[in-house]
Design a protein around this motif. Structure first.
Motif, short mmCIF file in Angstrom:
data_model
loop_
_atom_site.label_atom_id
_atom_site.label_comp_id
_atom_site.label_asym_id
_atom_site.label_seq_id
_atom_site.Cartn_x
_atom_site.Cartn_y
_atom_site.Cartn_z
N TYR A 92 0.87 -1.19 0.00
CA TYR A 92 0.00 0.00 0.00
C TYR A 92 0.90 1.23 0.00
O TYR A 92 1.65 1.46 0.94
N GLY A 93 0.82 2.03 -1.05
CA GLY A 93 1.70 3.20 -1.17
C GLY A 93 1.33 4.29 -0.18
O GLY A 93 0.15 4.51 0.12
N VAL A 94 2.33 4.97 0.35
CA VAL A 94 2.10 6.07 1.28
C VAL A 94 2.41 7.42 0.65
O VAL A 94 2.09 8.47 1.22
N ALA A 95 3.02 7.44 -0.55
CA ALA A 95 3.36 8.69 -1.22
C ALA A 95 3.38 8.47 -2.72
O ALA A 95 3.97 7.50 -3.21
N TYR A 96 2.73 9.36 -3.46
CA TYR A 96 2.68 9.31 -4.91
C TYR A 96 3.10 10.67 -5.47
O TYR A 96 2.72 11.71 -4.91
N HIS A 110 -1.05 17.09 -1.44
CA HIS A 110 -2.37 16.66 -0.99
C HIS A 110 -2.19 15.51 -0.01
O HIS A 110 -1.38 14.61 -0.23
N LEU A 111 -2.94 15.53 1.08
CA LEU A 111 -2.98 14.44 2.05
C LEU A 111 -4.37 13.85 2.05
O LEU A 111 -5.34 14.56 2.32
N LEU A 112 -4.47 12.57 1.74
CA LEU A 112 -5.77 11.92 1.63
C LEU A 112 -5.93 10.82 2.66
O LEU A 112 -4.99 10.07 2.93
N THR A 113 -7.12 10.74 3.24
CA THR A 113 -7.54 9.59 4.03
C THR A 113 -8.83 9.10 3.38
O THR A 113 -9.92 9.53 3.75
N GLU A 115 -25.57 -0.50 4.92
CA GLU A 115 -24.56 0.38 4.34
C GLU A 115 -23.71 0.98 5.45
O GLU A 115 -24.24 1.53 6.42
N ARG A 116 -22.41 0.83 5.32
CA ARG A 116 -21.46 1.28 6.34
C ARG A 116 -20.33 2.03 5.65
O ARG A 116 -20.27 2.10 4.42
N ALA A 117 -19.45 2.60 6.44
CA ALA A 117 -18.31 3.33 5.88
C ALA A 117 -17.05 2.96 6.65
O ALA A 117 -17.08 2.65 7.84
N THR A 118 -15.93 3.01 5.95
CA THR A 118 -14.64 2.74 6.57
C THR A 118 -13.59 3.64 5.94
O THR A 118 -13.78 4.13 4.82
N THR A 119 -12.51 3.89 6.64
CA THR A 119 -11.42 4.69 6.09
C THR A 119 -10.22 3.80 5.81
O THR A 119 -9.97 2.82 6.50
N LEU A 120 -9.45 4.19 4.78
CA LEU A 120 -8.19 3.53 4.47
C LEU A 120 -7.05 4.34 5.06
O LEU A 120 -7.24 5.48 5.51
N ASP A 121 -5.86 3.77 5.06
CA ASP A 121 -4.70 4.49 5.59
C ASP A 121 -4.41 5.73 4.74
O ASP A 121 -4.60 5.72 3.52
N PRO A 122 -3.95 6.82 5.36
CA PRO A 122 -3.67 8.05 4.60
C PRO A 122 -2.46 7.90 3.69
O PRO A 122 -1.57 7.09 3.94
#
Length: 213
Positions: free
Chosen positions: A106-110, A172-175, A187-194
């Motif tokens: 899982y990439g942490v920087a692009y 840009h910093l995304l979560t 229906e639920r929601a979850t976050t991925l790693d930033p």
């Protein structure tokens, strides 16, 4: 919370702050859930004209959602705070239950926007279908996305997202937030790693561009 900024080496912003207040686009304080006394500024190297540094502040658990574009930094030896523009930021709640986790790299920087693919597995072993994705960031939109799989063993979720970025920001910093429908139809929601997009390294031209914004 970690904010990147640039200022001349002699700028008083490089002192030891005691508090920071987040400001909206009109310069008004926003309710952010920042911990009192949890702010620090870490100064980086100088290129002779400007120095790049980080403003680091701790958010308390369960902080309210808030959008801001400036910071008001308070110092013990200054009667008036220093105000700095920091671009467009949005703090979102982290109360969503963890449903998926990365099962491959899982990439942490692009370096820039474009196609990003991730492979996810269910945290609790229960099946869930991805029904929507949100970047969780100002200035980054989703041009297209696709998903297959349910996250259970042997059927990982393969999520592909085409991101489009606003050229007015250096970083840009995304979560990302993922909407799912579980096996019971809820229906639920979850976050991925930033992760970050842009500025995988800093050259002199990058420093001057950040300082000029």
């Amino acid at each position: 919370m970690n904010l990147l900024f640039a200022a001349p080496p002699e700028d008083p912003v490089w002192g030891d702050p005691v508090a920071v207040v987040l400001l909206d686009e009109d310069g008004e304080p926003v309710d952010s859930g920042l911990s009192a006394g949890s702010v620090a500024i870490h100064a980086g190297d100088s290129n002779g004209t400007h120095r790049v540094g980080n403003l680091v502040a701790e958010l308390t658990a369960g902080s309210p959602e808030a959008s801001f574009s400036g910071v008001e930094i308070h110092y013990p030896d200054r009667a008036e705070p220093i105000v700095r523009d920091v671009g467009s930021w949005r703090i979102t709640s982290g109360r969503d239950a963890r449903i998926f986790e990365a099962v491959e790299e899982y990439g942490v920087a692009y370096p820039g926007c474009g196609r990003i693919d991730v492979v996810l597995g269910s945290v609790d072993g229960e099946a869930a279908e991805v029904i929507g994705v949100d970047t969780g960031a100002e200035g980054v939109s989703i041009a297209d996305w696709s998903a297959s799989g349910t996250g259970v063993e042997g059927d990982p979720v393969r999520l592909g997202v085409e991101l489009s970025c606003d050229d007015g920001a250096d970083l840009h910093l995304l979560t990302p937030r993922v909407a799912v429908r579980d096996a019971e139809g809820r229906e639920r929601a979850t976050t991925l790693d930033p992760f970050t997009i842009g500025l995988t390294g800093l050259e002199d031209d990058d420093v001057e561009r950040i300082a000029a914004r």
